[in-house]
Design an enzyme around this catalytic site. Structure first.
Site, PDB file in Angstrom:
ATOM      1  N   HIS A 191      11.790   3.276   9.255  1.00 51.75           N
ATOM      2  CA  HIS A 191      11.731   2.142   7.914  1.00 51.75           C
ATOM      3  C   HIS A 191      11.632   3.349   6.796  1.00 51.75           C
ATOM      4  O   HIS A 191      11.011   4.235   6.870  1.00 51.75           O
ATOM      5  CB  HIS A 191      10.482   1.487   7.978  1.00 51.75           C
ATOM      6  N   ASP A 208       9.437   2.778   3.254  1.00 54.02           N
ATOM      7  CA  ASP A 208       8.216   1.988   2.872  1.00 54.02           C
ATOM      8  C   ASP A 208       8.629   0.664   2.007  1.00 54.02           C
ATOM      9  O   ASP A 208       9.243   0.697   1.015  1.00 54.02           O
ATOM     10  CB  ASP A 208       7.054   2.661   2.183  1.00 54.02           C
ATOM     11  N   HIS A 212      11.528   6.889   7.655  1.00 50.59           N
ATOM     12  CA  HIS A 212      10.677   7.798   8.561  1.00 50.59           C
ATOM     13  C   HIS A 212      10.089   7.095   9.724  1.00 50.59           C
ATOM     14  O   HIS A 212      10.215   5.674   9.733  1.00 50.59           O
ATOM     15  CB  HIS A 212       9.223   8.043   7.548  1.00 50.59           C
ATOM     16  N   ARG A 258      -2.448   6.675   2.442  1.00 48.78           N
ATOM     17  CA  ARG A 258      -1.095   6.947   1.839  1.00 48.78           C
ATOM     18  C   ARG A 258      -1.182   6.468   0.314  1.00 48.78           C
ATOM     19  O   ARG A 258      -2.120   5.283   0.143  1.00 48.78           O
ATOM     20  CB  ARG A 258      -0.448   6.108   2.586  1.00 48.78           C
TER      21      ARG A 258
END
Ligand code: SIN
Length: 326
Positions: free
Chosen positions: A127, A129, A277, A294
């Site tokens: 995906h 983000d 990723h 993150r």
């Protein structure tokens, strides 16, 4: 290791072909994506020339990595803020208490979202983000804190290189297409009450071009986030599914990817517009803990080859974090 500016991904824009860093060392990791950066202490305010060189390395290599940078949450926020505007930790799944711009990437973060056995296909889990938002984050900065002694690697793929790897005829067709992105449980799994509650509180559904153009470089990117892109507008369901599967299989080909081995204090900084990723799955068969954090940077609304921007079907754009809009 020696720094090199000579190795250049095929699709790197002309403006970056001659990029020679003077303040940092940039060590490419594969032919098409990923470079490790040395020579910057991310715990302190960065010199503008260093920020510029990291930005250029990011545009060229799509994901850059730093080692031995054991940042606090506040230092992580300060580093991210040198490159853009941090958003709320995660627009749907929240943030670390006391640190609204930080999202906890914990080992078991999916356990209260979905149940049942997942159907695994080659592209499952890949995906970019939050592409359910009309302005998905421009970039994400992931920091390793607790890392298993083995296992738990992350992979990224270069979506510009993948676009360039299609035949000219297929590129011409996908240039004209748009698709609808939203959150669902992974295939085969059911939503928990928590999933339903969070996604009803902040519903996000957007239509994006399948090929977006990156303003700084003019690069065309196959923007086909496998976990979020559910159907291609205007195609019959079978046509849409078959074409998406072809594109997902294509963008996750090993030659477009880089695999990163984490250590505590490692940092991965990726361009979320030009990469997808894959979080690791092997950690679920190991007993080790894994904890990363993150921060995402506010993104622009993507624009297709025809100049048409993405549209929100449900939900608001993801803003920069401000205490009053948290
Ligand atoms: C993410 O998807 O942002 C996290 C990747 C990882 O857990 O390695």
């Amino acid at each position: 290791m020696t720094a090199t500016a000579l190795t250049t991904p095929r699709t790197a824009p002309d403006s970056l072909q001659d990029f020679v860093p003077r303040h940092i060392a940039v060590h490419p990791l594969t032919g098409h994506i990923g470079a490790e950066i040395e020579g910057a202490d991310l715990s302190r305010p960065l010199d503008p020339a260093v920020v510029e060189e990291i930005q250029a390395a990011l545009l060229k290599w799509k994901v850059v990595f730093f080692r031995d940078q054991p940042l606090t949450h506040d230092q992580h926020v300060a580093f991210a803020s040198a490159f853009g505007q941090p958003t709320i930790g995660h627009a749907v799944y929240g943030f670390v208490e006391g640190h609204p711009q930080v999202y906890s990437v914990a080992r078991n973060r999916f356990s209260d979202r979905h149940t049942g056995e997942q159907l695994i296909r080659p592209w499952t889990g890949w995906h970019s983000d939050i592409t359910a938002a009309v302005n998905p984050p421009a970039a994400s900065i992931l920091r390793g804190d607790v890392i298993p002694p083995y296992g738990g690697d992350t992979l990224w793929t270069n979506l510009a290189e993948a676009y360039a790897g299609l035949s000219e005829t297929l590129r011409g067709f996908v240039d004209t297409l748009r698709g609808v992105h939203y959150f669902t449980p992974p295939e085969g799994q059911d939503p928990t009450e928590d999933f339903i509650r969070r996604n009803s509180a902040r519903p996000l559904i957007s239509e994006h071009p399948l090929v977006r153009v990156i303003p700084e470089t003019g690069e065309r990117v196959l923007f086909v986030s496998p976990s979020f892109l559910k159907r291609i507008t205007g195609l019959k369901p079978r046509e849409s599914q078959q074409l998406l599967e072809l594109l997902w299989e294509h963008v996750t080909r090993p030659e477009y990817t880089v695999r990163f081995r984490w250590h505590p204090g490692s940092i991965a900084f990726w361009d979320n517009r030009t990469t997808a990723h894959l979080a690791p799955r092997d950690i679920y068969s190991l007993d080790f803990d894994r904890q990363l954090y993150r921060i995402t940077l506010r993104g622009d609304v993507p624009v297709g080859v025809d100049g048409r921007p993405s549209t929100a079907i449900k939900g608001e754009p993801i803003d920069a974090y401000e205490p009053e809009n948290a």
